[in-house]
Scaffold this motif. Structure first.
Motif, PDB file in Angstrom:
ATOM      1  N   GLY A  55       2.598  -1.506  -4.235  1.00  0.00           N
ATOM      2  CA  GLY A  55       1.757  -0.720  -3.352  1.00  0.00           C
ATOM      3  C   GLY A  55       1.035   0.480  -3.955  1.00  0.00           C
ATOM      4  O   GLY A  55       0.485   1.280  -3.207  1.00  0.00           O
ATOM      5  N   TYR A  56       1.015   0.593  -5.296  1.00  0.00           N
ATOM      6  CA  TYR A  56       0.148   1.607  -5.914  1.00  0.00           C
ATOM      7  C   TYR A  56      -1.266   1.040  -5.872  1.00  0.00           C
ATOM      8  O   TYR A  56      -1.852   0.727  -6.911  1.00  0.00           O
ATOM      9  N   ALA A  57      -1.792   0.882  -4.687  1.00  0.00           N
ATOM     10  CA  ALA A  57      -3.050   0.148  -4.507  1.00  0.00           C
ATOM     11  C   ALA A  57      -3.559   0.394  -3.101  1.00  0.00           C
ATOM     12  O   ALA A  57      -2.911   1.065  -2.299  1.00  0.00           O
TER      13      ALA A  57
ATOM     14  N   TYR B 211      -0.029  13.034  -3.661  1.00  0.00           N
ATOM     15  CA  TYR B 211      -0.966  12.875  -4.771  1.00  0.00           C
ATOM     16  C   TYR B 211      -1.968  11.795  -4.389  1.00  0.00           C
ATOM     17  O   TYR B 211      -1.630  10.886  -3.623  1.00  0.00           O
ATOM     18  N   LYS B 212      -3.195  11.881  -4.967  1.00  0.00           N
ATOM     19  CA  LYS B 212      -4.130  10.777  -4.788  1.00  0.00           C
ATOM     20  C   LYS B 212      -3.674   9.601  -5.652  1.00  0.00           C
ATOM     21  O   LYS B 212      -3.075   9.791  -6.711  1.00  0.00           O
ATOM     22  N   LEU B 213      -3.971   8.404  -5.180  1.00  0.00           N
ATOM     23  CA  LEU B 213      -3.621   7.215  -5.966  1.00  0.00           C
ATOM     24  C   LEU B 213      -4.159   7.349  -7.390  1.00  0.00           C
ATOM     25  O   LEU B 213      -3.494   6.994  -8.367  1.00  0.00           O
ATOM     26  N   SER B 214      -5.362   7.908  -7.488  1.00  0.00           N
ATOM     27  CA  SER B 214      -5.974   8.044  -8.813  1.00  0.00           C
ATOM     28  C   SER B 214      -5.205   9.033  -9.696  1.00  0.00           C
ATOM     29  O   SER B 214      -5.400   9.086 -10.901  1.00  0.00           O
ATOM     30  N   ASP B 215      -4.300   9.806  -9.078  1.00  0.00           N
ATOM     31  CA  ASP B 215      -3.478  10.735  -9.855  1.00  0.00           C
ATOM     32  C   ASP B 215      -2.063  10.186 -10.080  1.00  0.00           C
ATOM     33  O   ASP B 215      -1.115  10.956 -10.279  1.00  0.00           O
TER      34      ASP B 215
ATOM     35  N   ARG C  33      10.005  18.397  -6.528  1.00  0.00           N
ATOM     36  CA  ARG C  33      11.238  18.908  -5.912  1.00  0.00           C
ATOM     37  C   ARG C  33      12.010  17.767  -5.279  1.00  0.00           C
ATOM     38  O   ARG C  33      13.194  17.594  -5.503  1.00  0.00           O
ATOM     39  N   VAL C  34      11.310  16.964  -4.500  1.00  0.00           N
ATOM     40  CA  VAL C  34      12.024  15.927  -3.780  1.00  0.00           C
ATOM     41  C   VAL C  34      11.340  14.569  -3.900  1.00  0.00           C
ATOM     42  O   VAL C  34      11.735  13.724  -4.687  1.00  0.00           O
ATOM     43  N   ARG C  35      10.271  14.366  -3.173  1.00  0.00           N
ATOM     44  CA  ARG C  35       9.720  13.019  -3.147  1.00  0.00           C
ATOM     45  C   ARG C  35       8.199  13.039  -3.221  1.00  0.00           C
ATOM     46  O   ARG C  35       7.539  13.693  -2.405  1.00  0.00           O
ATOM     47  N   ALA C  36       7.616  12.316  -4.180  1.00  0.00           N
ATOM     48  CA  ALA C  36       6.164  12.240  -4.335  1.00  0.00           C
ATOM     49  C   ALA C  36       5.629  10.993  -3.648  1.00  0.00           C
ATOM     50  O   ALA C  36       6.287   9.953  -3.629  1.00  0.00           O
ATOM     51  N   VAL C  37       4.414  11.131  -3.075  1.00  0.00           N
ATOM     52  CA  VAL C  37       3.778  10.001  -2.390  1.00  0.00           C
ATOM     53  C   VAL C  37       2.329   9.891  -2.854  1.00  0.00           C
ATOM     54  O   VAL C  37       1.609  10.894  -2.877  1.00  0.00           O
ATOM     55  N   LEU C  38       1.916   8.659  -3.216  1.00  0.00           N
ATOM     56  CA  LEU C  38       0.518   8.400  -3.573  1.00  0.00           C
ATOM     57  C   LEU C  38      -0.259   7.967  -2.335  1.00  0.00           C
ATOM     58  O   LEU C  38       0.230   7.154  -1.545  1.00  0.00           O
TER      59      LEU C  38
ATOM     60  N   MET D  86     -10.232  -3.947  -5.398  1.00  0.00           N
ATOM     61  CA  MET D  86      -9.663  -2.694  -4.881  1.00  0.00           C
ATOM     62  C   MET D  86      -9.084  -1.875  -6.029  1.00  0.00           C
ATOM     63  O   MET D  86      -8.831  -2.386  -7.107  1.00  0.00           O
ATOM     64  N   LYS D  87      -8.845  -0.592  -5.791  1.00  0.00           N
ATOM     65  CA  LYS D  87      -8.247   0.286  -6.789  1.00  0.00           C
ATOM     66  C   LYS D  87      -6.735   0.056  -6.832  1.00  0.00           C
ATOM     67  O   LYS D  87      -6.095  -0.127  -5.773  1.00  0.00           O
TER      68      LYS D  87
END
Lengths: 347, 347, 347, 347
Positions: A127-129, A322-326, A340-345, A1-2
């Protein structure tokens, strides 16, 4: 898996790629109580930057390379033989610890202090996967109204803000004041939590006008610009004596000294952000009878409670996807103040 | 009347006479709730030395010369027109504050934080004298079994030890541990209070063998010599993780660093002694989720409770008596470590 | 001055005139801490009807005739020699007790349990009059935004609702439920207090559609008609297990049995209204581990907190005004269900 | 294996054989977290008599025949595949519930209220046998100093007494009073627990001189004969106002009315024993602001704490031993008042 894998520390955060996107073996069920979660969203946290910097190196026992990501939500993919409560496809958010439910601390409700626990994304693969292994004891089923990607940051950022907000609210009566230093990813949740759990007046302190505007929306009554007059400004709002509670989501630079100076006699200063140092003379602690309170994430039942608030629209999360790949883009954006606040992959 | 008066600060504590024995006017009833107490005993406290040193100069609003002495007990001599509860000759111990009973803090039971209070011996004339003016709200009637001169040090030293001991005991369960640093005037009371209010194992830490022997009598289960191995010794007694509570009655030299190092994750470090500085990184406060708790004397009702313990023989005070005219001897003895536990002046 | 005086009990509430409007001597300063308040408004309370019925006869030591009225607000008219904090014309609300501030209970913040206190309107002359004698310790200065006549009912009805609401809120987490039985004078305040102090879901239970509509405005999430299906209705809203807290503002008829049946295991039933009887087998208390909690008015500092909520518009009072000379009309209207929420007499 | 089996209820407790001694199949591991314990001792409890009487029939879901016995200690015999913390031969005491560790209540530390739990000896096969199946989450490893047969009654009787004693102690300050009604199997432990956890004065109330003598040894300060003057006697010891806390280990006959009459305003009445009924008017609950508190066994961590007290000799158990084959003798002895304190069956 990625997956996004950390191969080496970068103390200055100077490299263009903090993590490497690569194929890794899928996690497997190891114990009867294990579960595999298909990630719907993984929050990106300032702690991730601190991990890259190596600040956590001596605090936890982890060997590189490993997969980062400690704010996870998704759907059940597979369960161990001892798990009967969940089935494939159930949407869940994961308490950040794989808690050792037999430890005395967890039997008392202090999950974070249970010996023998694992911390995916901090002390083991996170969980970056596409898939994550965790334990059944960390799962909370999500209602239809809450999508995994939308609540993932609650697993750590939200939970930490809730934990400290609940501690503070317990001691705050109407007419009293709580100053919140730093209205970012955690702070904007903390303000909403305080507004939900007590009626104290909330004073938001931040350098950014946009952050203060967000604080207002979240329920702050007073807004204070975090400039060289911030302590005086808070004292003016509090009869010259300071706020009964101060929650410091920054914890570096002069925020600690300012935060302590804003804390009223018989009051409490809660430290959440880190990077800086607390320095205060014993006589100052004694004549004022203040308390300095450390705060570490939160308990399983607190995350349950936070989900109830989220489900009722009492706590809303401002997110950027964001995409996981990013993953590296997201981490760099966070580092350079572009989140600004919270980023999610999302895988 | 005779009184021991402070005329000037002595930052090095180098002069032979810290206070001057002289005749001063007797105190008068000023308000309807005032009372005049004939002193039976006035405790001599390390804080008195700190006052002479000038450490408190900036902390309170007081003008020299004034009469020192903030641990007072005796008999009612005269009462204001609004006082109906006491009559001449009643034996009493005095809570150290002339509390402003109308302040919101005192209405909530937090006497020490009531604005508009006076502190005899600290901010106004105290009990190193034949007579003391205080308020009816500071009085506790003594039972026949307790003589003023025998309990006077409880008014501040005992009360402070009780206050912090009660705070700590509230969070301590059987099987947990509390380390007490410093078994002097306050520490030996603190140990007895802890033994009375909870069943946690008490670990006494002191440099002196005599102090440790006293600690044993007072109820300590483990004795640790305060040498360079003291932290390891406490860790060994606590599964390598530290005590759930640490009460630091020393608060100077390396006792603060040691005390924090002895404090377990999710535990609390209570600071009572002063002179030193607290220094700890934010990340260390957060990953361990410890608490640092200031402590300031105690409340009126806590002094009532302490008198109940004293009356039942659960808390005993080791005292050395001096004549009021020997106030300087008592202060010098204390300064030079010749007071084992608690000195009391008698007019 | 004019006053409404109770001359005799009327156990059936059948006479047309419960109280007599007459001229009585003005109250005088008796103690240095006394104050005379010119009444701006005096709330009319169900307890006043119970007093007329003679229910309180054995509970307090009072001799007829006397002036009723225990919910008082107005302006300072005169003060005793020991009073320096207030001057003629200051607008104030009066905590219902003339608290004995020296009693140990009040030193601990439990004003209502302080021995030696007086209760104007219950145990001595009250505020159905032009002037009232009370003590400086019962006064709270009102901000410009709150007029005495508009807040008078907070002195007892509001305070009682706040006291029990604060007790309940302390144990309620998001996702938990609190059922409020009876949305009248106290209940509609109780709901607003709960909404201000916690995020539990509020279930309002009342026989009247108008009351339920008011409950909705006040912050209730669920509305339940108090008919024969009310217990089932609450169980349905609570996974079949009942609410974590039930506050019973009715306390008579079947409300007690229903209230207990609505209370979840490990939950609490708070009794505020009265007239009825609690009956439950010991085994039912034990297997469910429920708590039954009595509630008596509230403390001075709680009234301060309630004024803060009122001043921020978090708690609003629905009132109907009557002239003091129409006291009997007000009492009869209340008795016959014609007072929607809270009646206030104005001299 | 040998076991004592309940085949039918006996509402009058009139048959000579309540249980049947017979051979039954050995329990088997069913879940990965199951353990089989070889019984060292099984306590005999008044609840066992109540079970035989059928009182619990409607309270729990259980089908006859089944093996009674809910106070169990022994040694590990076998463990499920998910159990790594224990090995054959380890001495353990069993918390009475097979707790569902995933339930929200248990995550908050309220084990007894966790849905999906089993209760061996009450709702499934218990420990009047050679072997018992329970869950790893109920086990506490015993130190060398504590033999299973000597501590078995702590699993329920001791734990219940500890649970209520700890609740009461939390609110009791020195100088306050706690009355303990009934100094039998639970009461004599309760008194020791109170003496260990607080310094309130303990007033023991019992009909038997022998029980009162035991109470004295256990730490009671005052002894009151439970005759028709018991309430007056307690009032005399408490300024005519009653004890701040009353713990009723009897809960039948007039003990409930007496217990409530002994409870001071603002105090709490804890109900532990059962059989009787609570009856009190709402107005009496309100004017006195008392609390009535149900109590159900205790939590896992409380049993850990009780073992710490036992291991330090702070709580001692008076026991009488019987062979498992004499189970009926033990039950009849208990029924006929021939068991002074606590009976234990040994296989």
């Amino acid at each position: 898996m990625k997956a996004a894998v950390l191969h080496q520390y970068d103390t200055k955060l100077s490299s263009p790629e903090y993590v490497t996107l690569e194929d890794v073996p899928e996690p497997k069920i190891q114990n009867p109580t294990d579960v595999i979660v298909r990630i719907g969203g993984a929050g990106v946290c300032r702690t991730d930057l601190h991990i890259v910097e190596g600040i956590w190196r001596e605090k936890v026992d982890v060997k590189l390379p490993y997969v980062m990501g400690h704010e996870n939500a998704g759907w059940i993919e597979d369960v161990g033989k001892g798990v009967t409560e969940y089935k494939r496809g159930d949407p869940v958010i994961c308490h950040p610890l794989i808690t050792n439910c037999l430890a005395l601390a967890s039997r008392r409700g202090h999950d974070m202090h249970a010996e023998g626990s694992e911390f995916p994304g901090i002390s083991t693969n996170g969980g970056y996967a596409e898939l994550l292994r965790t334990g059944v004891g960390s799962l909370i089923k999500l209602p239809q109204t809450l999508a995994p990607k939308d609540v993932a940051p609650h697993a750590d950022a939200g939970l930490t803000a809730y934990h400290v907000g609940k501690k503070a609210a317990r001691d705050l009566s109407p007419g009293e004041r709580v100053a919140v230093i730093g209205v970012g990813g955690l702070g904007h949740i903390g303000i909403q939590v305080l507004a939900a759990l007590c009626s104290a007046d909330i004073i938001a302190v931040d350098r950014s006008e946009a952050a203060l505007a967000l604080a207002k929306e979240c329920g702050a009554r007073h807004l204070v610009k975090a400039d060289e007059h911030q302590v005086e400004a808070v004292l003016e709002l509090t009869d010259g004596k300071g706020a009964e509670a101060v929650i410091d989501f920054v914890g570096e630079g002069n925020s600690i000294d300012n935060g302590l100076a804003m804390t009223r006699n018989n009051g409490a200063y809660y430290i959440v952000g880190y990077g800086g140092e607390i320095r205060i003379s014993a006589i100052d602690m004694i004549t004022t009878e203040r308390r300095i309170i450390g705060n570490l994430v939160g308990t399983y039942s607190e995350l349950v409670e936070l989900m109830e608030l989220a489900n009722r629209g009492r706590v809303n999360l401002a997110t950027q996807y964001y995409k996981l790949s990013d993953a590296n883009t997201a981490l760099h954006d966070l580092h350079h103040g572009k989140v600004r606040v919270r980023a999610v992959l999302m895988p």
